[in-house]
Every structure is written in C-alpha cells, then in structure tokens.
Design a protein around this motif. Structure first.
Motif, PDB file in Angstrom:
ATOM      1  N   HIS A  33       0.796  -1.225   0.000  1.00  0.00           N
ATOM      2  CA  HIS A  33       0.000   0.000   0.000  1.00  0.00           C
ATOM      3  C   HIS A  33       0.833   1.281   0.000  1.00  0.00           C
ATOM      4  O   HIS A  33       0.315   2.354  -0.270  1.00  0.00           O
ATOM      5  N   THR A  60      -0.155   1.741  -8.550  1.00  0.00           N
ATOM      6  CA  THR A  60      -1.513   1.267  -8.799  1.00  0.00           C
ATOM      7  C   THR A  60      -2.488   2.198  -8.099  1.00  0.00           C
ATOM      8  O   THR A  60      -2.076   3.113  -7.384  1.00  0.00           O
ATOM      9  N   LYS A  61      -3.760   1.953  -8.259  1.00  0.00           N
ATOM     10  CA  LYS A  61      -4.761   2.793  -7.591  1.00  0.00           C
ATOM     11  C   LYS A  61      -4.709   2.652  -6.076  1.00  0.00           C
ATOM     12  O   LYS A  61      -5.088   3.569  -5.354  1.00  0.00           O
ATOM     13  N   THR A  62      -4.263   1.503  -5.600  1.00  0.00           N
ATOM     14  CA  THR A  62      -4.275   1.248  -4.154  1.00  0.00           C
ATOM     15  C   THR A  62      -2.878   1.184  -3.527  1.00  0.00           C
ATOM     16  O   THR A  62      -2.759   0.905  -2.351  1.00  0.00           O
ATOM     17  N   GLY A  63      -1.829   1.415  -4.316  1.00  0.00           N
ATOM     18  CA  GLY A  63      -0.479   1.339  -3.759  1.00  0.00           C
ATOM     19  C   GLY A  63       0.563   1.143  -4.840  1.00  0.00           C
ATOM     20  O   GLY A  63       0.596   1.896  -5.813  1.00  0.00           O
TER      21      GLY A  63
END
Length: 57
Positions: free
Chosen positions: A18, A40-43
């Motif tokens: 994350h 990425t969108k989350t990490g």
C-alpha cells in the motif's frame, strides 16, 4: 525478505504493497537484485528479480 533471498536466478517476485518501501530498494541493490515499481490505484506493485540478463519486468 526470506522470499526474495530464495528466488532462483531466473525467478521473479511481485510485491503488492500500500505504500512505497524506500528502505527496501537499498537492500535489493546491495544484494544484487533488480526491481521495477508500478504505481496502482491502491499502492504499488514491485517486481523483483536477480537475473541481470533480463532487466525488464
């Protein structure tokens, strides 16, 4: 870290985390590993490998 040090010469590891693990980069470089970081969108996805003849993820 144990998984990284067990990689065979042609093996790869994908670490999904994350936040960006800056201290890990020095450890990898100092032990002869290569890495590529993909936000990425989350990490982050971090691809780790040791085979210098294949330095692209």
């Amino acid at each position: 870290m144990e998984a990284i040090f067990r990689l065979p010469p042609d093996g790869r590891l994908c670490l999904r985390i994350h936040r960006e693990p800056y201290p890990l980069y020095d450890i990898l470089r100092n032990n002869g590993y290569f890495y590529a970081v993909f936000p990425t969108k989350t990490g982050f996805d971090i691809h780790i490998w040791q085979d210098s003849s294949c330095n692209a993820p």
